[in-house]
Design a protein around this motif. Structure first.
Motif, mmCIF file in Angstrom:
data_model
loop_
_atom_site.group_PDB
_atom_site.id
_atom_site.type_symbol
_atom_site.label_atom_id
_atom_site.label_comp_id
_atom_site.label_asym_id
_atom_site.label_seq_id
_atom_site.Cartn_x
_atom_site.Cartn_y
_atom_site.Cartn_z
ATOM 1 N N TYR A 43 0.853 -1.188 0.000
ATOM 2 C CA TYR A 43 0.000 0.000 0.000
ATOM 3 C C TYR A 43 0.888 1.237 0.000
ATOM 4 O O TYR A 43 1.705 1.420 0.900
ATOM 5 N N VAL A 44 0.739 2.083 -1.020
ATOM 6 C CA VAL A 44 1.499 3.331 -1.122
ATOM 7 C C VAL A 44 0.494 4.475 -1.022
ATOM 8 O O VAL A 44 -0.262 4.732 -1.967
ATOM 9 N N ARG A 45 0.469 5.139 0.134
ATOM 10 C CA ARG A 45 -0.504 6.200 0.386
ATOM 11 C C ARG A 45 -0.406 7.291 -0.684
ATOM 12 O O ARG A 45 0.668 7.737 -1.031
ATOM 13 N N GLY A 46 -1.544 7.664 -1.233
ATOM 14 C CA GLY A 46 -1.598 8.705 -2.251
ATOM 15 C C GLY A 46 -1.288 8.223 -3.653
ATOM 16 O O GLY A 46 -1.387 8.979 -4.615
ATOM 17 N N PHE A 47 -0.915 6.956 -3.789
ATOM 18 C CA PHE A 47 -0.595 6.406 -5.112
ATOM 19 C C PHE A 47 -1.507 5.239 -5.442
ATOM 20 O O PHE A 47 -2.211 5.266 -6.442
ATOM 21 N N GLY A 48 -1.474 4.203 -4.621
ATOM 22 C CA GLY A 48 -2.328 3.062 -4.867
ATOM 23 C C GLY A 48 -1.842 1.818 -4.163
ATOM 24 O O GLY A 48 -0.902 1.862 -3.373
ATOM 25 N N SER A 49 -2.487 0.706 -4.469
ATOM 26 C CA SER A 49 -2.184 -0.562 -3.820
ATOM 27 C C SER A 49 -1.864 -1.629 -4.857
ATOM 28 O O SER A 49 -2.567 -1.759 -5.863
ATOM 29 N N PHE A 50 -0.818 -2.381 -4.582
ATOM 30 C CA PHE A 50 -0.488 -3.563 -5.370
ATOM 31 C C PHE A 50 -1.036 -4.735 -4.571
ATOM 32 O O PHE A 50 -0.586 -4.988 -3.452
ATOM 33 N N VAL A 51 -2.022 -5.437 -5.118
ATOM 34 C CA VAL A 51 -2.690 -6.497 -4.368
ATOM 35 C C VAL A 51 -2.765 -7.779 -5.190
ATOM 36 O O VAL A 51 -2.754 -7.757 -6.424
ATOM 37 N N ILE A 86 -6.611 8.858 -8.804
ATOM 38 C CA ILE A 86 -7.747 8.899 -9.728
ATOM 39 C C ILE A 86 -8.195 10.338 -9.959
ATOM 40 O O ILE A 86 -8.453 10.750 -11.087
ATOM 41 N N GLY A 87 -8.271 11.120 -8.879
ATOM 42 C CA GLY A 87 -8.690 12.514 -8.993
ATOM 43 C C GLY A 87 -7.743 13.334 -9.854
ATOM 44 O O GLY A 87 -8.175 14.173 -10.648
ATOM 45 N N LYS A 88 -6.444 13.076 -9.707
ATOM 46 C CA LYS A 88 -5.454 13.810 -10.507
ATOM 47 C C LYS A 88 -5.635 13.515 -11.995
ATOM 48 O O LYS A 88 -5.567 14.416 -12.825
ATOM 49 N N ILE A 89 -5.893 12.270 -12.333
ATOM 50 C CA ILE A 89 -6.093 11.890 -13.730
ATOM 51 C C ILE A 89 -7.395 12.489 -14.268
ATOM 52 O O ILE A 89 -7.440 13.043 -15.366
ATOM 53 N N LYS A 90 -8.467 12.391 -13.488
ATOM 54 C CA LYS A 90 -9.763 12.919 -13.927
ATOM 55 C C LYS A 90 -9.718 14.413 -14.175
ATOM 56 O O LYS A 90 -10.401 14.926 -15.056
ATOM 57 N N ASN A 91 -8.911 15.141 -13.399
ATOM 58 C CA ASN A 91 -8.846 16.600 -13.510
ATOM 59 C C ASN A 91 -7.701 17.086 -14.398
ATOM 60 O O ASN A 91 -7.455 18.281 -14.481
ATOM 61 N N SER A 92 -7.011 16.171 -15.065
ATOM 62 C CA SER A 92 -5.885 16.527 -15.926
ATOM 63 C C SER A 92 -6.377 17.231 -17.192
ATOM 64 O O SER A 92 -7.244 16.728 -17.911
ATOM 65 N N LYS A 93 -5.819 18.398 -17.460
ATOM 66 C CA LYS A 93 -6.193 19.151 -18.665
ATOM 67 C C LYS A 93 -5.803 18.391 -19.934
ATOM 68 O O LYS A 93 -6.533 18.378 -20.906
ATOM 69 N N LYS A 94 -4.610 17.755 -19.920
ATOM 70 C CA LYS A 94 -4.143 17.041 -21.115
ATOM 71 C C LYS A 94 -5.037 15.848 -21.430
ATOM 72 O O LYS A 94 -5.328 15.585 -22.601
ATOM 73 N N ILE A 95 -5.474 15.145 -20.400
ATOM 74 C CA ILE A 95 -6.360 13.999 -20.625
ATOM 75 C C ILE A 95 -7.692 14.483 -21.195
ATOM 76 O O ILE A 95 -8.245 13.873 -22.116
#
Length: 101
Positions: A43-51, A86-95
């Motif tokens: 678990y990497v806080r603020g990044f994600g989880s490898f499960v 997820i929020g960073k990707i959703k709010n990305s201007k380039k995306i």
């Protein structure tokens, strides 16, 4: 983006030698693979989880031979991004620009 490009960008942003960054990145990947192979999740806080995700036993079809095969219960590695990521990707201007094109 390739692993080499990631290493080059980290080296540029931090001023650390590419060889040292490469060794660190390789060590990170080794720790992730070895830990997950041992049954541990990461678990990497603020990044994600490898499960490790459990897949149930199931019957599948081999359509070329028209036969049924049994696939035993097994685990597969998976990555679940954090809400921050997820929020960073959703709010990305380039995306958003790419989606409109």
């Amino acid at each position: 983006m390739t692993k080499a490009e990631v290493i080059a960008e980290i080296a540029d942003k931090t001023g650390i030698e590419k060889a040292d960054v490469s060794a660190t990145v390789e060590a990170f990947f080794k720790v992730v693979k070895d830990s997950m192979a041992d049954g541990n999740n990461i678990y990497v806080r603020g990044f994600g989880s490898f499960v490790n995700k459990k897949r149930a036993k199931k019957v599948a079809r081999n359509i070329s031979k028209n036969t049924s095969i049994i696939i035993d219960e097994h685990f597969i590695p998976s990555f679940k991004p954090s809400k921050t990521f997820i929020g960073k990707i959703k709010n990305s201007k380039k995306i958003k620009e790419m989606a409109q094109a």
